[in-house]
Scaffold this motif. Structure first.
Motif, PDB file in Angstrom:
ATOM      1  N   SER A   1       0.808  -1.358   0.025  1.00 11.83           N
ATOM      2  CA  SER A   1       0.098  -0.048   0.023  1.00 11.83           C
ATOM      3  C   SER A   1       0.800   1.436   0.000  1.00 11.83           C
ATOM      4  O   SER A   1       1.913   1.097   0.206  1.00 11.83           O
ATOM      5  CB  SER A   1      -0.881  -0.102   1.168  1.00 11.83           C
ATOM      6  N   TRP A   2       0.291   2.352  -0.676  1.00  6.81           N
ATOM      7  CA  TRP A   2       1.086   3.488  -0.453  1.00  6.81           C
ATOM      8  C   TRP A   2       0.060   4.655  -0.689  1.00  6.81           C
ATOM      9  O   TRP A   2      -1.111   4.761  -1.099  1.00  6.81           O
ATOM     10  CB  TRP A   2       1.947   3.667  -1.681  1.00  6.81           C
ATOM     11  N   PRO A   3       0.335   5.902   0.058  1.00  8.59           N
ATOM     12  CA  PRO A   3      -0.555   7.210  -0.087  1.00  8.59           C
ATOM     13  C   PRO A   3      -0.685   7.585  -1.523  1.00  8.59           C
ATOM     14  O   PRO A   3       0.199   7.657  -2.007  1.00  8.59           O
ATOM     15  CB  PRO A   3       0.230   8.005   0.924  1.00  8.59           C
ATOM     16  N   ASP A   4      -2.004   8.016  -1.685  1.00  7.78           N
ATOM     17  CA  ASP A   4      -2.232   8.693  -2.940  1.00  7.78           C
ATOM     18  C   ASP A   4      -3.256   9.798  -2.523  1.00  7.78           C
ATOM     19  O   ASP A   4      -4.458   9.592  -2.579  1.00  7.78           O
ATOM     20  CB  ASP A   4      -2.963   7.523  -3.844  1.00  7.78           C
ATOM     21  N   GLY A   5      -2.527  10.961  -2.406  1.00  8.63           N
ATOM     22  CA  GLY A   5      -3.535  12.153  -2.136  1.00  8.63           C
ATOM     23  C   GLY A   5      -3.979  12.003  -0.781  1.00  8.63           C
ATOM     24  O   GLY A   5      -3.349  11.875   0.062  1.00  8.63           O
ATOM     25  N   ASP A   6      -5.440  12.397  -0.765  1.00  9.09           N
ATOM     26  CA  ASP A   6      -5.982  11.820   0.708  1.00  9.09           C
ATOM     27  C   ASP A   6      -6.487  10.386   1.046  1.00  9.09           C
ATOM     28  O   ASP A   6      -6.995  10.233   2.094  1.00  9.09           O
ATOM     29  CB  ASP A   6      -7.183  12.929   0.744  1.00  9.09           C
ATOM     30  N   GLY A   7      -5.985   9.663   0.092  1.00  7.42           N
ATOM     31  CA  GLY A   7      -6.371   8.239  -0.021  1.00  7.42           C
ATOM     32  C   GLY A   7      -5.415   7.254   0.120  1.00  7.42           C
ATOM     33  O   GLY A   7      -4.094   7.549   0.500  1.00  7.42           O
ATOM     34  N   LEU A   8      -5.353   6.126   0.088  1.00 10.28           N
ATOM     35  CA  LEU A   8      -4.467   4.863   0.340  1.00 10.28           C
ATOM     36  C   LEU A   8      -4.631   3.933  -0.931  1.00 10.28           C
ATOM     37  O   LEU A   8      -5.766   3.533  -0.992  1.00 10.28           O
ATOM     38  CB  LEU A   8      -4.393   4.228   1.544  1.00 10.28           C
ATOM     39  N   VAL A   9      -3.602   3.611  -1.732  1.00 12.08           N
ATOM     40  CA  VAL A   9      -3.773   2.625  -2.677  1.00 12.08           C
ATOM     41  C   VAL A   9      -3.429   1.541  -2.279  1.00 12.08           C
ATOM     42  O   VAL A   9      -2.385   1.238  -1.755  1.00 12.08           O
ATOM     43  CB  VAL A   9      -2.943   3.009  -4.180  1.00 12.08           C
ATOM     44  N   ARG A  10      -4.111   0.205  -2.264  1.00 11.06           N
ATOM     45  CA  ARG A  10      -3.893  -1.063  -2.022  1.00 11.06           C
ATOM     46  C   ARG A  10      -3.782  -1.941  -3.169  1.00 11.06           C
ATOM     47  O   ARG A  10      -4.500  -1.921  -3.969  1.00 11.06           O
ATOM     48  CB  ARG A  10      -4.955  -1.518  -0.937  1.00 11.06           C
ATOM     49  N   ALA A  11      -2.830  -3.105  -3.099  1.00 15.31           N
ATOM     50  CA  ALA A  11      -2.386  -3.806  -4.078  1.00 15.31           C
ATOM     51  C   ALA A  11      -2.342  -5.251  -3.423  1.00 15.31           C
ATOM     52  O   ALA A  11      -1.264  -5.298  -2.512  1.00 15.31           O
ATOM     53  CB  ALA A  11      -1.121  -3.564  -5.061  1.00 15.31           C
ATOM     54  N   VAL A  12      -3.046  -6.209  -3.651  1.00 17.54           N
ATOM     55  CA  VAL A  12      -2.823  -7.553  -3.106  1.00 17.54           C
ATOM     56  C   VAL A  12      -2.466  -8.522  -4.034  1.00 17.54           C
ATOM     57  O   VAL A  12      -3.392  -8.833  -4.970  1.00 17.54           O
ATOM     58  CB  VAL A  12      -4.086  -7.911  -2.260  1.00 17.54           C
ATOM     59  N   THR A  13      -1.540  -9.290  -3.935  1.00 15.98           N
ATOM     60  CA  THR A  13      -1.441 -10.299  -4.848  1.00 15.98           C
ATOM     61  C   THR A  13      -1.625 -11.805  -4.155  1.00 15.98           C
ATOM     62  O   THR A  13      -1.251 -11.806  -3.129  1.00 15.98           O
ATOM     63  CB  THR A  13       0.088 -10.461  -5.507  1.00 15.98           C
TER      64      THR A  13
END
Length: 151
Positions: free
Chosen positions: A56-68
């Motif tokens: 996960s990493w911050p993106d503006g006021d949110g959080l991007v999540r990537a799950v493999t």
């Protein structure tokens, strides 16, 4: 012993008969070893191990999540779901790069992998995720789940 103390008859071997199927299930943490044996048939041994890698990493006021999700099992999964830890922003969820309504797959082949991505509202830290799955073994449907650790 060459005779019975009470009846004075020589000892005889026990006659045993095996009918049906013998099933084996052993667990080592999240791994399962499953077996089905029949007296005159083949023995079937399978390993069930499903893992996930979360980034996960911050993106503006949110959080991007990537799950493999990795299916390291010798059995295919009939259903896979990653339960998000926060609120998924509308139209941000993708499963294998395709827009999706829910973070789930109808199946995942043995040895396969799948990628789930989405944006969550709010800054803060990443909430824990839960990986759930179903598979079929020896005619029965089984379920498993495990928490995913944040990288």
């Amino acid at each position: 012993m060459d005779h019975c103390v009470f009846c004075f008859h020589p000892a005889e071997p026990l006659l045993c008969r095996w009918e049906g199927t013998l099933r084996l299930e052993a667990a080592d943490g999240p791994r399962r070893l499953l077996g089905a044996f029949s007296p005159r048939g083949e023995a079937h041994l399978h390993v069930v191990e499903v893992e996930g890698e979360c980034r996960s990493w911050p993106d503006g006021d949110g959080l991007v999540r990537a799950v493999t999700v990795y299916n390291r099992s010798s059995l295919p999964l009939e259903w896979v779901e990653v339960a998000p830890g926060g609120e998924v922003l509308p139209e941000s969820l993708r499963v294998e790069g395709q827009p999706a309504e829910r973070p789930e797959l109808p199946g995942l082949a043995a040895g396969g992998q799948a990628l789930f991505t989405w944006r969550e509202a709010g800054g803060g830290s990443a909430a824990p995720l839960l990986l759930r799955y179903r598979y079929r073994f020896d005619g029965g449907l089984r379920e498993g789940s495990r928490p995913l650790e944040q990288d």
